[in-house]
Design an enzyme around this catalytic site. Structure first.
Site, PDB file in Angstrom:
ATOM      1  N   HIS A  49      51.617  60.125  67.065  1.00  0.00           N
ATOM      2  CA  HIS A  49      52.755  60.948  67.439  1.00  0.00           C
ATOM      3  C   HIS A  49      53.366  60.404  68.727  1.00  0.00           C
ATOM      4  O   HIS A  49      52.778  59.543  69.397  1.00  0.00           O
ATOM      5  CB  HIS A  49      52.338  62.423  67.629  1.00  0.00           C
ATOM      6  CG  HIS A  49      51.336  62.652  68.707  1.00  0.00           C
ATOM      7  ND1 HIS A  49      50.018  62.940  68.473  1.00  0.00           N
ATOM      8  CD2 HIS A  49      51.463  62.617  70.056  1.00  0.00           C
ATOM      9  CE1 HIS A  49      49.384  63.087  69.615  1.00  0.00           C
ATOM     10  NE2 HIS A  49      50.237  62.885  70.597  1.00  0.00           N
TER      11      HIS A  49
HETATM   12  P1  TYD Z   1      46.196  66.873  67.475  1.00  0.00           P
HETATM   13  O1  TYD Z   1      47.568  66.905  68.083  1.00  0.00           O
HETATM   14  O2  TYD Z   1      46.067  66.664  66.012  1.00  0.00           O
HETATM   15  O3  TYD Z   1      45.322  65.756  68.222  1.00  0.00           O
HETATM   16  P2  TYD Z   1      45.664  64.200  68.348  1.00  0.00           P
HETATM   17  O4  TYD Z   1      47.096  64.016  67.966  1.00  0.00           O
HETATM   18  O5  TYD Z   1      45.446  63.918  69.801  1.00  0.00           O
HETATM   19  O6  TYD Z   1      44.748  63.474  67.455  1.00  0.00           O
HETATM   20  O7  TYD Z   1      45.465  68.204  67.909  1.00  0.00           O
HETATM   21  C1  TYD Z   1      44.372  68.752  67.199  1.00  0.00           C
HETATM   22  C2  TYD Z   1      44.449  70.261  67.284  1.00  0.00           C
HETATM   23  O8  TYD Z   1      44.290  70.707  68.625  1.00  0.00           O
HETATM   24  C3  TYD Z   1      45.786  70.807  66.796  1.00  0.00           C
HETATM   25  O9  TYD Z   1      45.500  72.002  66.072  1.00  0.00           O
HETATM   26  C4  TYD Z   1      46.509  71.164  68.067  1.00  0.00           C
HETATM   27  C5  TYD Z   1      45.397  71.518  69.012  1.00  0.00           C
HETATM   28  N1  TYD Z   1      45.686  71.251  70.442  1.00  0.00           N
HETATM   29  C6  TYD Z   1      45.783  72.331  71.302  1.00  0.00           C
HETATM   30  O10 TYD Z   1      45.627  73.492  70.924  1.00  0.00           O
HETATM   31  N2  TYD Z   1      46.013  72.084  72.618  1.00  0.00           N
HETATM   32  C7  TYD Z   1      46.171  70.832  73.106  1.00  0.00           C
HETATM   33  O11 TYD Z   1      46.384  70.647  74.327  1.00  0.00           O
HETATM   34  C8  TYD Z   1      46.095  69.719  72.180  1.00  0.00           C
HETATM   35  C9  TYD Z   1      46.292  68.313  72.653  1.00  0.00           C
HETATM   36  C10 TYD Z   1      45.851  69.976  70.860  1.00  0.00           C
END
Ligand code: TYD
Length: 133
Positions: A49
């Site tokens: 992303h």
């Molecule tokens: P995600 O964005 O998929 O992680 P990455 O892109 O870093 O691999 O996030 C995983 C889950 O965690 C998603 O349900 C969103 C949640 N999340 C939060 O609640 N707070 C946060 O600060 C972050 C980064 C993710």
């Protein structure tokens, strides 16, 4: 975009090592949120992303992982393999994290609260957004 590796001073003595992260010294923003990624399964890629408007500093406080950074024109790879360096990311950057070691703890400091609206999770939309910027 800005993507740069910041080397942290290590305060070491015969007891071991300590690193302090401090606004204005080695953290170039006010920290509003900290999260960390750990117990990552073998072969997993995370991220995939970009953020519309977020400053982040990623530190591998344990273990190692790699970042693929893409500004829509150029790709760059950065390895985080030591707690004494951080990867500062600002602006429109597509990022993917991969090659997590089993013990990896990737800590991320951010200048804003979690906001799903700030995410661009489709690569084509990312490219369009870069073109318009
Ligand atoms: P995600 O964005 O998929 O992680 P990455 O892109 O870093 O691999 O996030 C995983 C889950 O965690 C998603 O349900 C969103 C949640 N999340 C939060 O609640 N707070 C946060 O600060 C972050 C980064 C993710």
């Amino acid at each position: 975009m800005t993507a740069k590796v910041i080397d942290f001073d290590v305060k070491g003595d015969d007891r071991g090592s300590l690193i302090a992260l401090e606004r204005g010294y080695n953290v170039p923003f006010d920290v509003k949120r900290v999260y960390y990624i750990f117990d990552t399964k073998e072969g997993v890629r995370r991220g995939a992303h970009a953020h519309r408007n977020l400053k982040q500093l990623a530190v591998c406080v344990k273990g190692s992982c790699r970042f693929l950074l893409d500004d829509g024109e150029q790709k760059r790879r950065v390895a985080l393999d030591s707690p004494d360096k951080g990867l500062y990311l600002e602006g429109l950057i597509w990022r993917e994290m991969y090659d997590f070691s089993p013990d990896c703890v990737l800590m991320v400091l951010a200048d804003a609260f979690y906001d799903e609206k700030d995410y661009i999770r489709e690569y084509d939309l990312f490219l369009q957004t870069v073109k318009k910027a």
